[in-house]
Enzyme design. Structure first.
Site, PDB file in Angstrom:
ATOM      1  CE1 TYR A 281      -4.623  -0.941   7.642  1.00 43.68           C
ATOM      2  CE2 TYR A 281      -3.828  -2.784   8.890  1.00 43.68           C
ATOM      3  CZ  TYR A 281      -3.882  -1.923   7.734  1.00 43.68           C
ATOM      4  OH  TYR A 281      -2.520  -2.400   6.789  1.00 43.68           O
TER       5      TYR A 281
ATOM      6  CD  GLU B 228      -2.125  -4.774  12.933  1.00 41.43           C
ATOM      7  OE1 GLU B 228      -0.966  -4.975  13.539  1.00 41.43           O
ATOM      8  OE2 GLU B 228      -3.164  -5.032  13.417  1.00 41.43           O
TER       9      GLU B 228
ATOM     10  CB  SER C 235      -1.784  -5.991   6.721  1.00 38.52           C
ATOM     11  OG  SER C 235      -1.248  -5.831   8.017  1.00 38.52           O
TER      12      SER C 235
HETATM   13  P1  NAP Z   1       0.945   4.941   3.861  1.00 38.42           P
HETATM   14  O1  NAP Z   1       2.224   5.424   3.906  1.00 38.42           O
HETATM   15  O2  NAP Z   1      -0.160   5.115   4.839  1.00 38.42           O
HETATM   16  O3  NAP Z   1       0.211   5.337   2.511  1.00 38.42           O
HETATM   17  C1  NAP Z   1      -1.304   5.156   2.298  1.00 38.42           C
HETATM   18  C2  NAP Z   1      -1.559   5.647   0.919  1.00 38.42           C
HETATM   19  O4  NAP Z   1      -3.070   5.498   0.561  1.00 38.42           O
HETATM   20  C3  NAP Z   1      -1.281   6.911   0.882  1.00 38.42           C
HETATM   21  O5  NAP Z   1      -0.748   7.504  -0.612  1.00 38.42           O
HETATM   22  C4  NAP Z   1      -2.719   7.585   0.835  1.00 38.42           C
HETATM   23  O6  NAP Z   1      -2.764   9.008   0.065  1.00 38.42           O
HETATM   24  C5  NAP Z   1      -3.459   6.742   0.010  1.00 38.42           C
HETATM   25  N1  NAP Z   1      -4.920   6.712   0.452  1.00 38.42           N
HETATM   26  C6  NAP Z   1      -5.551   6.698   1.405  1.00 38.42           C
HETATM   27  N2  NAP Z   1      -7.002   6.751   1.368  1.00 38.42           N
HETATM   28  C7  NAP Z   1      -7.255   6.910  -0.126  1.00 38.42           C
HETATM   29  C8  NAP Z   1      -8.193   6.830  -0.915  1.00 38.42           C
HETATM   30  N3  NAP Z   1      -9.512   6.874  -0.249  1.00 38.42           N
HETATM   31  N4  NAP Z   1      -8.139   7.016  -2.230  1.00 38.42           N
HETATM   32  C9  NAP Z   1      -6.876   7.070  -2.625  1.00 38.42           C
HETATM   33  N5  NAP Z   1      -5.813   7.128  -2.156  1.00 38.42           N
HETATM   34  C10 NAP Z   1      -5.812   7.019  -0.594  1.00 38.42           C
HETATM   35  O7  NAP Z   1       0.903   3.318   3.898  1.00 38.42           O
HETATM   36  P2  NAP Z   1       2.213   2.484   3.630  1.00 38.42           P
HETATM   37  O8  NAP Z   1       2.955   2.074   4.706  1.00 38.42           O
HETATM   38  O9  NAP Z   1       2.629   2.781   2.232  1.00 38.42           O
HETATM   39  O10 NAP Z   1       1.168   1.012   3.172  1.00 38.42           O
HETATM   40  C11 NAP Z   1       0.809   0.830   1.734  1.00 38.42           C
HETATM   41  C12 NAP Z   1       0.000  -0.306   1.897  1.00 38.42           C
HETATM   42  O11 NAP Z   1       0.487  -1.593   2.342  1.00 38.42           O
HETATM   43  C13 NAP Z   1      -1.310   0.043   2.770  1.00 38.42           C
HETATM   44  O12 NAP Z   1      -2.391  -0.532   2.033  1.00 38.42           O
HETATM   45  C14 NAP Z   1      -0.990  -0.813   4.290  1.00 38.42           C
HETATM   46  O13 NAP Z   1      -2.278  -0.859   4.870  1.00 38.42           O
HETATM   47  C15 NAP Z   1      -0.595  -1.913   3.488  1.00 38.42           C
HETATM   48  N6  NAP Z   1       0.539  -2.426   4.460  1.00 38.42           N
HETATM   49  C16 NAP Z   1       1.554  -1.825   5.047  1.00 38.42           C
HETATM   50  C17 NAP Z   1       2.442  -2.505   5.767  1.00 38.42           C
HETATM   51  C18 NAP Z   1       3.824  -1.534   6.429  1.00 38.42           C
HETATM   52  O14 NAP Z   1       3.993  -1.996   7.320  1.00 38.42           O
HETATM   53  N7  NAP Z   1       4.237  -0.374   5.955  1.00 38.42           N
HETATM   54  C19 NAP Z   1       2.262  -3.669   6.147  1.00 38.42           C
HETATM   55  C20 NAP Z   1       1.156  -4.371   5.551  1.00 38.42           C
HETATM   56  C21 NAP Z   1       0.360  -3.925   4.777  1.00 38.42           C
HETATM   57  P3  NAP Z   1      -2.721  10.192   0.972  1.00 38.42           P
HETATM   58  O15 NAP Z   1      -1.205  10.952   0.921  1.00 38.42           O
HETATM   59  O16 NAP Z   1      -3.592  11.226   0.143  1.00 38.42           O
HETATM   60  O17 NAP Z   1      -3.147  10.077   2.365  1.00 38.42           O
HETATM   61  O1  G4F Z   2       4.089   1.038  14.369  1.00 40.43           O
HETATM   62  P1  G4F Z   2       2.530   0.570  14.478  1.00 40.43           P
HETATM   63  O2  G4F Z   2       1.394   1.592  14.855  1.00 40.43           O
HETATM   64  O3  G4F Z   2       2.227  -0.575  13.398  1.00 40.43           O
HETATM   65  P2  G4F Z   2       1.255  -1.810  13.462  1.00 40.43           P
HETATM   66  O4  G4F Z   2      -0.020  -1.423  14.220  1.00 40.43           O
HETATM   67  O5  G4F Z   2       1.855  -2.923  13.555  1.00 40.43           O
HETATM   68  O6  G4F Z   2       0.281  -1.661  11.914  1.00 40.43           O
HETATM   69  C1  G4F Z   2       1.599  -1.234  10.919  1.00 40.43           C
HETATM   70  O7  G4F Z   2       2.011  -2.546  10.436  1.00 40.43           O
HETATM   71  C2  G4F Z   2       0.819  -3.246   9.847  1.00 40.43           C
HETATM   72  C3  G4F Z   2       1.567  -4.793   9.511  1.00 40.43           C
HETATM   73  O8  G4F Z   2       1.331  -5.409  10.205  1.00 40.43           O
HETATM   74  C4  G4F Z   2       0.236  -2.643   8.804  1.00 40.43           C
HETATM   75  F1  G4F Z   2      -0.599  -3.310   8.034  1.00 40.43           F
HETATM   76  C5  G4F Z   2      -0.255  -1.227   9.180  1.00 40.43           C
HETATM   77  O9  G4F Z   2      -0.862  -0.613   8.029  1.00 40.43           O
HETATM   78  C6  G4F Z   2       0.757  -0.504   9.679  1.00 40.43           C
HETATM   79  O10 G4F Z   2       1.697  -0.087   8.937  1.00 40.43           O
HETATM   80  O11 G4F Z   2       2.487  -0.229  16.137  1.00 40.43           O
HETATM   81  C7  G4F Z   2       3.239  -1.332  16.288  1.00 40.43           C
HETATM   82  C8  G4F Z   2       3.189  -1.678  17.748  1.00 40.43           C
HETATM   83  C9  G4F Z   2       1.689  -1.903  18.339  1.00 40.43           C
HETATM   84  O12 G4F Z   2       1.682  -2.898  19.140  1.00 40.43           O
HETATM   85  C10 G4F Z   2       1.443  -0.713  19.241  1.00 40.43           C
HETATM   86  O13 G4F Z   2       0.553  -0.899  20.322  1.00 40.43           O
HETATM   87  O14 G4F Z   2       3.760  -0.772  18.624  1.00 40.43           O
HETATM   88  C11 G4F Z   2       2.885  -0.560  19.656  1.00 40.43           C
HETATM   89  N1  G4F Z   2       2.962   1.033  20.120  1.00 40.43           N
HETATM   90  C12 G4F Z   2       3.614   1.088  21.382  1.00 40.43           C
HETATM   91  N2  G4F Z   2       3.622   2.251  21.642  1.00 40.43           N
HETATM   92  C13 G4F Z   2       3.004   2.023  19.536  1.00 40.43           C
HETATM   93  C14 G4F Z   2       3.088   3.024  20.668  1.00 40.43           C
HETATM   94  N3  G4F Z   2       2.511   2.244  18.353  1.00 40.43           N
HETATM   95  C15 G4F Z   2       2.360   3.508  18.000  1.00 40.43           C
HETATM   96  N4  G4F Z   2       2.135   3.833  16.572  1.00 40.43           N
HETATM   97  N5  G4F Z   2       2.655   4.616  18.784  1.00 40.43           N
HETATM   98  C16 G4F Z   2       3.156   4.488  19.974  1.00 40.43           C
HETATM   99  O15 G4F Z   2       3.133   5.242  20.874  1.00 40.43           O
END
Ligand code: NAP
Ligand code: G4F
Length: 351
Positions: A163, A141, A139
């Site tokens: 995280y 992050e 990520s």
């Molecule tokens: P998400 O919607 O939060 O999905 C997370 C998945 O992980 C869900 O299917 C959840 O299952 C499963 N899970 C959590 N804990 C588990 C465990 N102990 N054993 C098995 N399964 C488990 O996340 P996403 O947005 O699809 O992201 C997918 C991956 O990419 C994650 O690793 C995230 O950290 C990473 N990532 C996401 C972004 C982004 O912007 N979306 C960016 C960079 C990296 P349940 O349905 O049971 O909760």
């Molecule tokens: O949407 P966010 O919660 O995403 P964040 O923290 O960037 O993390 C997501 O992206 C990562 C990739 O860089 C993934 F690895 C991670 O699993 C996840 O998918 O927040 C984005 C920004 C933050 O700076 C937060 O402080 O939005 C700002 N924000 C402002 N108000 C808020 C809010 N975020 C959330 N969730 N809720 C608010 O009310």
């Protein structure tokens, strides 16, 4: 005796159908990746952890096309047994505790899932199917308090949350298993990617859903935290293709994936409220309780390597994505037909 030509030519072996194992199949990315791999002709196996409540809503439209197996990143034996039973050619480790604020409330559990869970799955691969190709969901992050702008594969990490720290561990253990055991193990350093299937607690979806509620008279305000935070936001279906492309290369390598454009949360609000003809300043309330103990101020990707080596490019702009998310949320709340993988969500308290 008939010659080969008379018999219709030499018989060509049908290419063997590949099997892909996806952890986190019930999440946003898991659902899009499953759709994409099915289109490519894969047998798709999804690992799902046991739950007493329904978690299959994002993949409800795929249930007759995929196989689900119960397992948990906390449970080593379940991972070994799944890899043994399905002998996957490709493994996509998408499962994680992925919501940053929760990682301060549950830092140990976040580390168990998001950091050590990667090692458990890599151990299963090493012991049972070392020729499987392995994708780790790293990520942006990990860049945290970014030491340079934009960020690429050589930018040092400075994670700002439990995280982010856990993801750095997952990233390096993946590289370590590649270098120690010769596994085809890669990390995709993906910047934020969103869609109508995004969880409601993440800021893009929180805003598009909030806008739809306000437009329909179901809410009067939208409470947010840090409006100055800037992210490189792309469209999730584009990003799962980058994951697959990484596993189709001859050599395992790590890639940054993002759009190269950055927007603030304030701009997100302006665009999303603008989609329904409203002025965001009339509705957004800044709530100090939603600020993070340490935030990530500015993320923007330099995805040159993904572009040149993988040929990957984003296809949907930030503005287009926000518009389609607002539209999907309006339809959802009006009870109209919604895109596949979306259901009536319940907004949890305190987010
Ligand atoms: P998400 O919607 O939060 O999905 C997370 C998945 O992980 C869900 O299917 C959840 O299952 C499963 N899970 C959590 N804990 C588990 C465990 N102990 N054993 C098995 N399964 C488990 O996340 P996403 O947005 O699809 O992201 C997918 C991956 O990419 C994650 O690793 C995230 O950290 C990473 N990532 C996401 C972004 C982004 O912007 N979306 C960016 C960079 C990296 P349940 O349905 O049971 O909760
Ligand atoms: O949407 P966010 O919660 O995403 P964040 O923290 O960037 O993390 C997501 O992206 C990562 C990739 O860089 C993934 F690895 C991670 O699993 C996840 O998918 O927040 C984005 C920004 C933050 O700076 C937060 O402080 O939005 C700002 N924000 C402002 N108000 C808020 C809010 N975020 C959330 N969730 N809720 C608010 O009310």
């Amino acid at each position: 005796m008939r010659t080969e030509r008379e018999a219709g030519g030499p018989r060509r072996a049908m290419p063997k159908q590949k099997t892909a194992l996806i952890t986190g199949i019930t999440g946003q990315d898991g659902s899009y990746l499953a759709e994409f791999l099915l289109e490519q002709g894969y047998r798709v196996v999804g690992m799902q952890r046991r739950s007493s409540t329904e978690t299959l809503w994002r993949i409800a439209h795929l249930l007759d096309k995929i196989e689900l197996v119960q397992g948990d990143l906390l449970d080593q034996l379940s991972l070994i047994e799944i890899v043994q039973a399905y002998q996957p050619d490709e493994i996509y480790n998408l499962a994680a505790q992925s919501f940053v604020p929760t990682s301060w409330q549950q830092p140990v559990l976040t580390g168990e899932f998001t950091a050590l869970g990667v090692t458990r799955l890599l151990e299963a691969v090493r012991l049972v199917k070392p020729d499987a190709k392995f994708y780790q969901a790293s990520s942006s992050e990990m860049f945290g308090k970014a030491v340079e702008v934009p960020q690429n594969e050589r930018t040092p990490f400075y994670p700002r949350s439990p995280y982010g720290v856990s993801k750095v561990y997952g990233h390096y253990i993946t590289i370590n298993y590649r270098e120690s055991y010769g596994l085809f193990a890669v990390s995709g350093i993906l910047f934020n990617h969103e869609s109508p299937r995004r969880g409601l607690e993440f800021v893009t979806r929180k805003v598009t859903h909030g806008v739809a509620k306000i437009k329909l008279g179901l809410a009067r305000e939208l409470r947010l935290g840090n409006l100055d935070a800037r992210r490189d936001w792309g469209y999730a279906p584009d990003y799962v293709q980058a994951m697959w492309l990484m596993l189709q290369q001859d050599q395992p390598d790590d890639f940054v994936v993002g759009t190269g454009k950055t927007h603030s949360v304030r701009q997100l609000c302006e665009i999303a409220f603008g989609c329904v003809g409203l002025n965001w300043e009339d509705y957004v309330v800044v709530d100090p309780a939603l600020f993070r103990p340490a935030d990530v101020d500015l993320l923007v990707a330099d995805a040159t390597k993904a572009r040149t080596v993988l040929g990957w490019r984003p296809t949907v702009s930030f503005e287009e994505m926000i518009e389609l998310m607002v539209d999907a949320d309006l339809r959802l709340l009006k009870g109209e037909d919604v895109p596949p993988g979306m259901v009536a969500p319940v907004l949890r308290r305190g987010i």
